[in-house]
Each structure stands twice: as C-alpha cells, then as structure tokens.
Design a protein around this motif. Structure first.
Motif, PDB file in Angstrom:
ATOM      1  N   GLY A  18       0.754  -1.100   0.058  1.00  0.00           N
ATOM      2  CA  GLY A  18      -0.054   0.103   0.020  1.00  0.00           C
ATOM      3  C   GLY A  18       0.809   1.372  -0.030  1.00  0.00           C
ATOM      4  N   PHE A  19       1.857   1.353   1.063  1.00  0.00           N
ATOM      5  CA  PHE A  19       2.486   2.306   0.908  1.00  0.00           C
ATOM      6  C   PHE A  19       3.413   2.802  -0.139  1.00  0.00           C
ATOM      7  CE2 PHE A  19       1.915   2.608   5.644  1.00  0.00           C
ATOM      8  CZ  PHE A  19       1.842   4.001   5.773  1.00  0.00           C
ATOM      9  N   THR A  20       4.032   1.807  -0.649  1.00  0.00           N
ATOM     10  CA  THR A  20       4.983   1.781  -1.920  1.00  0.00           C
ATOM     11  C   THR A  20       4.238   2.072  -3.042  1.00  0.00           C
ATOM     12  OG1 THR A  20       6.305  -0.043  -1.025  1.00  0.00           O
ATOM     13  CG2 THR A  20       6.762   0.218  -3.263  1.00  0.00           C
ATOM     14  N   SER A  21       2.974   1.457  -3.470  1.00  0.00           N
ATOM     15  CA  SER A  21       2.143   1.929  -4.469  1.00  0.00           C
ATOM     16  C   SER A  21       1.783   3.287  -4.482  1.00  0.00           C
ATOM     17  CB  SER A  21       1.251   0.880  -4.673  1.00  0.00           C
ATOM     18  OG  SER A  21       0.194   0.960  -3.850  1.00  0.00           O
ATOM     19  N   PHE A  22       1.299   3.533  -3.141  1.00  0.00           N
ATOM     20  CA  PHE A  22       0.779   4.974  -3.058  1.00  0.00           C
ATOM     21  C   PHE A  22       1.899   6.023  -3.394  1.00  0.00           C
ATOM     22  CE2 PHE A  22       0.084   8.638  -0.320  1.00  0.00           C
ATOM     23  CZ  PHE A  22      -1.071   8.994  -0.232  1.00  0.00           C
ATOM     24  N   ILE A  23       3.202   5.881  -3.115  1.00  0.00           N
ATOM     25  CA  ILE A  23       4.088   6.968  -3.226  1.00  0.00           C
ATOM     26  C   ILE A  23       4.405   6.970  -4.567  1.00  0.00           C
ATOM     27  CG2 ILE A  23       6.583   7.734  -2.693  1.00  0.00           C
ATOM     28  CD1 ILE A  23       5.824   6.569   0.416  1.00  0.00           C
ATOM     29  N   ILE A  24       4.951   5.719  -5.232  1.00  0.00           N
ATOM     30  CA  ILE A  24       5.401   5.686  -6.745  1.00  0.00           C
ATOM     31  C   ILE A  24       4.309   6.098  -7.627  1.00  0.00           C
ATOM     32  CG2 ILE A  24       6.195   4.139  -8.321  1.00  0.00           C
ATOM     33  CD1 ILE A  24       7.818   2.368  -6.188  1.00  0.00           C
ATOM     34  N   SER A  25       3.363   5.552  -7.538  1.00  0.00           N
ATOM     35  CA  SER A  25       2.115   6.067  -8.368  1.00  0.00           C
ATOM     36  C   SER A  25       1.787   7.493  -8.433  1.00  0.00           C
ATOM     37  CB  SER A  25       0.753   5.155  -8.093  1.00  0.00           C
ATOM     38  OG  SER A  25       0.239   5.577  -6.851  1.00  0.00           O
ATOM     39  N   ALA A  26       1.957   8.167  -7.065  1.00  0.00           N
ATOM     40  CA  ALA A  26       1.723   9.532  -7.138  1.00  0.00           C
ATOM     41  C   ALA A  26       2.905  10.438  -8.036  1.00  0.00           C
ATOM     42  CB  ALA A  26       1.820  10.010  -5.632  1.00  0.00           C
ATOM     43  N   LEU A  30       2.395  12.354 -11.248  1.00  0.00           N
ATOM     44  CA  LEU A  30       2.679  13.681 -11.417  1.00  0.00           C
ATOM     45  C   LEU A  30       3.905  13.938 -12.747  1.00  0.00           C
ATOM     46  CD1 LEU A  30       2.507  16.677  -9.970  1.00  0.00           C
ATOM     47  CD2 LEU A  30       4.208  16.043  -8.632  1.00  0.00           C
ATOM     48  N   VAL A  31       4.787  13.193 -12.738  1.00  0.00           N
ATOM     49  CA  VAL A  31       5.889  13.193 -13.663  1.00  0.00           C
ATOM     50  C   VAL A  31       5.377  13.207 -15.138  1.00  0.00           C
ATOM     51  CG1 VAL A  31       7.812  12.304 -14.666  1.00  0.00           C
ATOM     52  CG2 VAL A  31       7.674  12.631 -12.433  1.00  0.00           C
ATOM     53  N   ASN A  32       4.297  12.162 -15.543  1.00  0.00           N
ATOM     54  CA  ASN A  32       3.971  11.878 -16.664  1.00  0.00           C
ATOM     55  C   ASN A  32       2.568  12.653 -17.064  1.00  0.00           C
ATOM     56  OD1 ASN A  32       5.660  10.166 -17.342  1.00  0.00           O
ATOM     57  ND2 ASN A  32       4.770   8.366 -16.097  1.00  0.00           N
ATOM     58  N   GLU A  36      -2.616  18.871 -14.101  1.00  0.00           N
ATOM     59  CA  GLU A  36      -3.910  19.016 -14.596  1.00  0.00           C
ATOM     60  C   GLU A  36      -4.816  17.495 -14.388  1.00  0.00           C
ATOM     61  OE1 GLU A  36      -6.117  19.233 -19.013  1.00  0.00           O
ATOM     62  OE2 GLU A  36      -4.381  20.749 -18.533  1.00  0.00           O
ATOM     63  N   ASP A  37      -5.838  17.421 -13.630  1.00  0.00           N
ATOM     64  CA  ASP A  37      -6.674  16.305 -13.464  1.00  0.00           C
ATOM     65  C   ASP A  37      -5.722  15.384 -12.726  1.00  0.00           C
ATOM     66  OD1 ASP A  37      -9.142  15.293 -13.268  1.00  0.00           O
ATOM     67  OD2 ASP A  37      -8.920  14.136 -15.154  1.00  0.00           O
ATOM     68  N   PHE A  38      -4.767  15.501 -11.982  1.00  0.00           N
ATOM     69  CA  PHE A  38      -3.974  14.956 -11.104  1.00  0.00           C
ATOM     70  C   PHE A  38      -4.425  13.652 -10.190  1.00  0.00           C
ATOM     71  CE2 PHE A  38      -1.753  13.842  -7.154  1.00  0.00           C
ATOM     72  CZ  PHE A  38      -0.586  13.230  -7.680  1.00  0.00           C
ATOM     73  N   LEU A  39      -5.637  14.154  -9.371  1.00  0.00           N
ATOM     74  CA  LEU A  39      -6.096  13.216  -8.620  1.00  0.00           C
ATOM     75  C   LEU A  39      -6.762  12.014  -9.395  1.00  0.00           C
ATOM     76  CD1 LEU A  39      -6.646  12.664  -5.549  1.00  0.00           C
ATOM     77  CD2 LEU A  39      -8.569  13.771  -5.689  1.00  0.00           C
ATOM     78  N   THR A  40      -7.689  12.301 -10.366  1.00  0.00           N
ATOM     79  CA  THR A  40      -8.368  11.510 -11.114  1.00  0.00           C
ATOM     80  C   THR A  40      -7.330  10.342 -11.788  1.00  0.00           C
ATOM     81  OG1 THR A  40      -9.954  12.897 -11.615  1.00  0.00           O
ATOM     82  CG2 THR A  40      -9.953  10.914 -12.930  1.00  0.00           C
ATOM     83  N   HIS A  41      -6.302  10.995 -12.313  1.00  0.00           N
ATOM     84  CA  HIS A  41      -5.323   9.985 -13.010  1.00  0.00           C
ATOM     85  C   HIS A  41      -4.415   9.154 -11.871  1.00  0.00           C
ATOM     86  CE1 HIS A  41      -5.303  12.693 -16.493  1.00  0.00           C
ATOM     87  NE2 HIS A  41      -5.791  11.653 -17.025  1.00  0.00           N
ATOM     88  N   TRP A  42      -4.171   9.981 -10.597  1.00  0.00           N
ATOM     89  CA  TRP A  42      -3.606   9.019  -9.696  1.00  0.00           C
ATOM     90  C   TRP A  42      -4.012   8.029  -9.121  1.00  0.00           C
ATOM     91  CZ3 TRP A  42      -3.959  10.598  -4.171  1.00  0.00           C
ATOM     92  CH2 TRP A  42      -2.711   9.605  -3.458  1.00  0.00           C
TER      93      TRP A  42
END
Length: 75
Positions: A18-26, A30-32, A36-42
């Motif tokens: 959970g922690f690892t995927s949370f941080i890496i996906s965020a 953000l980088v990719n 713009e519409d960060f929360l939905t994509h994240w």
C-alpha cells in the motif's frame, strides 16, 4: 486492535504494498501527467499499482530471504 502473529506476512504485504504503490504512483503520475486532473489519474494508477504491489510484497520476500540464506551460508 491486535492481530494474531500468524498473519504477519499478509499484513506486511498489505502495508508495504500500500505505501509503496501509493508513493510511486503519485510521483509517476505527477511526472507523466502533470497537475492537470492529477487526482483522477493518480487514483486510477494507484489502484492498478496496488493490485500488483500487494501480492508481490506478500509472496516475494520469503523467496528472496531463502535465496539470500543459501548464498550466505558458511561452508
């Protein structure tokens, strides 16, 4: 709340995954995608990452520990 010690491996997998995927996906979202519409994509990306990270964090560590134990044994 106390959890029985026999569930340690499963609990570790959920927390670590959970922690690892949370941080890496965020970070990767953000980088990719930028802001713009960060929360939905994240959230979408996190759900995908979480579905992979939990089984990996649960089942891979014991395999790695056994492999390391074999190569670090005294002769």
């Amino acid at each position: 709340m106390r959890v029985n010690i026999k569930y340690t491996t499963i609990l570790f997998g959920f927390v670590m995954g959970g922690f690892t995927s949370f941080i890496i996906s965020a970070v990767l979202t953000l980088v990719n995608s930028g802001t713009e519409d960060f929360l939905t994509h994240w959230i979408k990306e996190w759900m995908i990452a979480l579905s992979l990270a939990i089984p990996i964090a649960t089942f891979v560590p014991p395999i790695i520990r056994r492999g390391i134990a074999k190569i670090t044994e005294e002769f």
